[in-house]
Design an enzyme around this catalytic site. Structure first.
Site, PDB file in Angstrom:
ATOM      1  N   LYS A 135      -8.429  13.886   5.026  1.00 60.32           N
ATOM      2  CA  LYS A 135      -7.614  12.662   5.011  1.00 60.32           C
ATOM      3  C   LYS A 135      -6.585  12.797   6.138  1.00 60.32           C
ATOM      4  CE  LYS A 135      -6.766  13.738   0.725  1.00 60.32           C
ATOM      5  NZ  LYS A 135      -6.585  12.813  -0.413  1.00 60.32           N
ATOM      6  N   ARG A 136      -5.857  11.745   6.444  1.00 60.64           N
ATOM      7  CA  ARG A 136      -4.829  11.832   7.492  1.00 60.64           C
ATOM      8  C   ARG A 136      -3.873  12.957   7.132  1.00 60.64           C
ATOM      9  NH1 ARG A 136      -4.318   7.679  11.517  1.00 60.64           N
ATOM     10  NH2 ARG A 136      -2.533   8.933  12.142  1.00 60.64           N
ATOM     11  N   LYS A 138     -14.668   8.544  -3.656  1.00 66.29           N
ATOM     12  CA  LYS A 138     -15.915   8.813  -2.939  1.00 66.29           C
ATOM     13  C   LYS A 138     -16.461  10.197  -3.290  1.00 66.29           C
ATOM     14  CE  LYS A 138     -14.075   5.860   0.689  1.00 66.29           C
ATOM     15  NZ  LYS A 138     -13.179   5.816   1.879  1.00 66.29           N
ATOM     16  N   LYS A 157       0.833  14.266   1.632  1.00 67.26           N
ATOM     17  CA  LYS A 157      -0.520  14.579   1.144  1.00 67.26           C
ATOM     18  C   LYS A 157      -0.677  16.092   0.942  1.00 67.26           C
ATOM     19  CE  LYS A 157      -2.548  10.537   3.511  1.00 67.26           C
ATOM     20  NZ  LYS A 157      -3.309   9.801   2.481  1.00 67.26           N
ATOM     21  N   HIS A 174       0.808  -1.233   0.000  1.00 70.35           N
ATOM     22  CA  HIS A 174       0.000   0.000   0.000  1.00 70.35           C
ATOM     23  C   HIS A 174       0.833   1.271   0.000  1.00 70.35           C
ATOM     24  CE1 HIS A 174      -3.989  -1.888   0.825  1.00 70.35           C
ATOM     25  NE2 HIS A 174      -3.254  -2.812   1.405  1.00 70.35           N
ATOM     26  N   THR A 180      -8.498   6.738  -1.773  1.00 69.46           N
ATOM     27  CA  THR A 180      -9.846   6.196  -2.024  1.00 69.46           C
ATOM     28  C   THR A 180     -10.909   7.262  -1.780  1.00 69.46           C
ATOM     29  OG1 THR A 180      -9.625   5.276   0.206  1.00 69.46           O
ATOM     30  CG2 THR A 180      -9.433   3.730  -1.635  1.00 69.46           C
TER      31      THR A 180
HETATM   32  N1  CGF Z   1      -0.745   2.422   4.647  1.00 70.91           N
HETATM   33  N2  CGF Z   1      -1.120   2.750   3.706  1.00 70.91           N
HETATM   34  N3  CGF Z   1      -1.448   3.084   2.722  1.00 70.91           N
HETATM   35  C1  CGF Z   1      -2.586   3.712   2.192  1.00 70.91           C
HETATM   36  C2  CGF Z   1      -3.295   4.562   3.256  1.00 70.91           C
HETATM   37  N4  CGF Z   1      -2.555   5.564   3.790  1.00 70.91           N
HETATM   38  O1  CGF Z   1      -3.806   3.808   4.270  1.00 70.91           O
HETATM   39  O2  CGF Z   1      -3.457   2.664   1.759  1.00 70.91           O
HETATM   40  C3  CGF Z   1      -4.575   3.108   1.018  1.00 70.91           C
HETATM   41  C4  CGF Z   1      -5.368   1.876   0.635  1.00 70.91           C
HETATM   42  O3  CGF Z   1      -4.702   1.137  -0.317  1.00 70.91           O
HETATM   43  C5  CGF Z   1      -4.163   3.907  -0.224  1.00 70.91           C
HETATM   44  O4  CGF Z   1      -5.301   4.366  -0.871  1.00 70.91           O
HETATM   45  C6  CGF Z   1      -3.288   5.075   0.201  1.00 70.91           C
HETATM   46  O5  CGF Z   1      -2.824   5.715  -0.952  1.00 70.91           O
HETATM   47  C7  CGF Z   1      -2.103   4.556   1.020  1.00 70.91           C
HETATM   48  O6  CGF Z   1      -1.310   5.606   1.491  1.00 70.91           O
END
Ligand code: CGF
Length: 831
Positions: free
Chosen positions: A567-568, A682, A573, A374, A678
């Site tokens: 987002k976080r 949305k 980001k 990820h 993601t």
């Molecule tokens: N750990 N991790 N990774 C992430 C997200 N931060 O949770 O996984 C998400 C799910 O795959 C991704 O959409 C995102 O880009 C990626 O940074």
């Protein structure tokens, strides 16, 4: 637990077997029964909380009936199952989703109304199951919803944290964390399985001996035991009887307390062991995209993996099949490297416990596992120090050494002259102390590795896992672009839009096949449809404005452009670039004549997101956003032309209110850093357009909705390294607009400038995230947004066209790809 009821008694069972409540009356009967029995309350003291609990019990009972049917069907069909191992499941609230997926919202809504309650008030009583940090955890939740909704036999396995992601408050502009004890009023959506208790051991030592048949036997003993107890959460599919299972493990002491110590009067230590045991599954680590090498975290990982594998193997053994058929019956997906110990644990059980030969066992292991990566961020890749690993899991460390030895021997055979290659791909990093590279172990232990969006899947093949592509060939590496469940993220979060779309598509079938959204495309320029579309966006903006009024205490103009970034908080980001852009906008407006101000597109800039508690720079960004908000919102010169809002404690339930209200949302990560994202999917699915970089799934979104219906800017991933190199070795002039922004900050416009020194110098210095490099093109794109938003008809037709082309981003499509290319599982219909 097998139990066999004597045949003559079975008729009695059938006579009284529970059946789902059909209509409103039966629901009301169940509701009242739960109020008076399960809750021991009555009509005289049934408040919204009690009503929520009673309604939940009644709905849960219905899910359990479908759950039982599903489990029985899957057992009798004895087909291959998939197990999704994730240390995070960011589920949010369950009640609305359960009603909508089971198709009983109308019944329950009318049912509680007759009884004096509003379903909306009941839904507000439920705490979020916030057992995750961000995208990775929410993806797991969307995936298990899709696995059930597409009728695949699949289970999720996770941890039952007592404390989910911390609650965020903003005090004097700063993030303050507080524990999220979400189980205060118990959890009606889980079924404790006290009968399922699995012993898990830590520490101890290993020894080996040769048995009578001359076979070397390895023993691991003398460690500390804890117990894993299962809690099951029914996962109802949409528009199907299939109700799968999410099994969450909680740690318990093997014995409540040490009686000898108690009798010896050493009360404290007599309970210390049990307390220690319970801490293992107690708290979620609040890091997103960041690895922290705490022993308790490794304990959590092994505890969950050991309990889950023990459970999976117990179920397989009931089929009495030979071990070599295990991969034909079981597919296990590793959600990031967090569950990688499952590779080692399965090898240990097969070799040490079941006496399977090493190579046969290893073939079974590699054919069973798939690994999803990820992130490419180096700081997020898990590397466990060997001494810590050795101490906690001595036998597993031995097995990892063996796995590594046999792997390197293979590599040496394939690439005899490539000495460096061996060191580069070794699971053991020769640092001091040595470290176990979990991603390498996951790749070597799996038959398929995938990224979560096209660019990301390419990048892992050309950067972090390049050598493994050389060794295994490209076929082992593939892409499965992320997706989102349209049930929660359209039908539940934006019911009015879902109803409008259904009126054009002719049914709600688009919630099962999202490609049917294409049917609204012909109405993109239809004035009546446009008006209905705009009215719904306005309704959602008003709903969010009411929320901001309630929690932030001020009004916002719902005709302004709602610009959202939630987002976080993370430097990659680039929320810092967004707030710098807001300061630029503020300074520009301040410098305008009244005449020029008339041309300004009024904007409300909405931020939300949590920072990991130890992430100083992210916390500074939150402080700056709140400081700017205070100054701008109080500035009469600017008035309604610009408002800035930081929505505290962003979570799944807040996302369901914020996302349907956006006109534009920002996904502006430095190219090559956001694996997928993601929330971008949305926002577009809810009629918002996005402003983004050429990164992650923004690229697939552009392909699907068309370049006209998205605002892209910034440098491409391929030029990032060169730009960083330039910053490191030469003086790159700062973007002039950014310079003015920093001057404003340093002049104290937003409070004590020293607070922001490190943030400003992170850009004026190495600018690792290329904020200055992308700033002008970012402002240009924002200007385009301002202009285009003025043209309402075009804007709404672009919004409709974008939604019409979002079919690809259903998590059902992603799950079908996993099922076909990695898991090789077939759907099973449950009547
Ligand atoms: N750990 N991790 N990774 C992430 C997200 N931060 O949770 O996984 C998400 C799910 O795959 C991704 O959409 C995102 O880009 C990626 O940074």
């Amino acid at each position: 637990i097998e139990a066999s009821i004597p045949s003559e008694s079975r008729q009695v069972w059938q006579k009284f077997g529970v059946k789902e409540f059909g209509g409103k009356d039966e629901f009301q009967q169940e509701f009242i029964r739960h109020v008076e029995t399960t809750l021991a309350r009555s009509i005289y003291n049934c408040d919204d909380l009690a009503a929520y609990q009673a309604a939940s019990q009644a709905i849960r009972d219905r899910l359990i009936i479908a759950w039982n049917k599903t489990q029985q069907k899957h057992t009798t069909k004895d087909q291959k199952r998939v197990y999704y191992l994730s240390l995070e499941f960011l589920m949010g609230r369950a009640m609305d989703n359960a009603m909508l997926n089971a198709g009983i919202k109308d019944i329950t809504k009318a049912g509680v109304a007759d009884l004096g309650f509003k379903i909306e008030d009941l839904l507000e009583q439920e705490p979020d199951a916030a057992l995750g940090n961000g995208g990775l955890g929410r993806l797991a939740a969307c995936f298990i919803d899709s696995i059930a909704s597409t009728n695949y036999p699949g289970w999720g396995y996770g941890l039952r944290y007592q404390y989910g992601i911390f609650k965020q408050r903003i005090v004097d502009g700063y993030q303050v964390e507080s524990p999220d004890y979400w189980l205060t009023f118990s959890n009606p959506w889980e079924i404790p399985r006290y009968e399922i208790q699995i012993d898990v051991m830590f520490y101890g030592y290993t020894r080996k001996y040769t048995n009578d048949d001359g076979k070397v036997v390895h023993v691991w003993e003398g460690g500390e035991q804890v117990q894993a107890v299962a809690y099951d959460v029914p996962v109802p599919g949409y528009g199907t009887e299939t109700t799968n299972n999410l099994r969450l493990w909680a740690s318990k002491p093997t014995r409540e307390f040490d009686f000898e110590k108690f009798n010896a009067g050493d009360y404290e230590s007599s309970v210390r062991e049990s307390q220690k045991a319970e801490t293992i599954s107690a708290v979620l680590y609040p890091n997103d995209n960041f690895y922290s090498g705490k022993e308790l975290r490794l304990k959590q990982q092994y505890f969950w993996v050991a309990a889950s594998l023990n459970d999976i193997i117990r179920r397989f053994k009931k089929t009495h099949r030979p071990w070599k058929e295990f991969p034909d019956q079981v597919a296990i997906q590793l959600n990031d490297t967090h569950p990688t110990l499952a590779v080692v644990e399965l090898q240990r059980i097969l070799v040490d416990m079941e006496g399977v030969e090493w190579d046969d066992a290893w073939k079974i292991v590699t054919n069973t596992f798939g690994y999803t990566n990820h992130t490419v961020l180096p700081e997020a890749l898990e590397k466990w120090p060997v001494p810590l690993f050795q101490n906690l899991l001595p036998r597993h460390m031995e097995i990892i050494y063996d796995i590594n030895l046999f792997f390197l021997q293979q590599v040496e055979k394939l690439f005899p002259k490539e000495r460096e290659l061996l060191a580069r791909v070794s699971i053991i990093e020769e640092s001091s102390p040595q470290q176990v590279r979990m991603a390498y172990l996951a790749i070597i232990g799996s038959h398929k590795v995938n990224g979560v969006a096209e660019l990301h899947s390419e990048l892992i093949k050309t950067t972090i896992f390049k050598d493994f592509v050389t060794i295994y060939g490209p076929d082992k590496f593939m892409n499965v672009t992320n997706g989102i469940t349209p049930r929660r993220w359209l039908h539940q979060a934006n019911p009015k839009l879902s109803d409008l779309i259904a009126s054009k598509v002719g049914s709600y079938d688009f919630l099962k096949d999202l490609n049917l959204l294409k049917k609204i495309e012909p109405f993109a320029h239809d004035p009546k449809f446009q008006d209905e579309w705009v009215a719904i966006k306005k309704f959602n903006k008003a709903r969010l404005a009411a929320h901001i009024k309630q929690y932030n205490g001020f009004d916002i103009n719902i005709d302004a452009l709602f610009d959202v970034q939630v987002k976080r908080i993370h430097e990659y980001k680039r929320q810092q670039m967004n707030i710098f852009g807001v300061i630029h906008r503020y300074l520009s407006i301040k410098a305008m004549t009244e005449k020029e101000k008339k041309e300004v597109t009024p904007r409300v800039c909405i931020f939300g997101g949590k920072s990991a508690p130890g992430y100083y720079m992210a916390k500074t960004i939150i402080k700056l956003i709140n400081a700017v908000s205070e100054v701008v919102n109080a500035d009469a010169d600017v008035g309604d032309l610009l408002k800035v809002v930081f929505i505290a404690d962003y979570n799944v339930s807040k996302a369901e209110i914020i996302i349907p209200a956006s006109d534009i949302s920002q996904h502006i990560s430095t190219a090559g850093t956001e694996a997928s994202g993601t929330s971008n999917m949305k926002f577009v699915l809810n009629g918002g357009l996005i402003l983004g970089t050429v990164d992650g799934a923004n690229i697939e979104i552009t392909r699907e909705v068309g370049e006209n219906n998205i605002f892209l800017f910034g440098h491409l991933a391929e030029s990032v390294e060169d730009l960083r190199h330039k910053h490191r070795f030469s003086k790159v002039p700062l973007d002039p607009n950014l310079e003015k922004v920093f001057e404003a900050i340093e002049s104290g416009t937003f409070g004590d400038p020293n607070i922001y020194n490190s943030l400003v110098s992170s850009v004026t210095g190495s600018d690792y995230y290329l904020v200055s490099d992308d700033f002008q093109s970012y402002l240009d794109a924002q200007k385009l947004v301002d202009q285009d938003f003025k043209n309402k008809d075009t804007w709404v037709s672009r919004s409709i066209t974008a939604v019409a082309n979002m079919g690809f981003f259903s998590s059902d499509r992603a799950i079908d790809e996993y099922a076909e290319s990695i898991w090789n599982v077939e759907p099973i219909a449950v009547e």
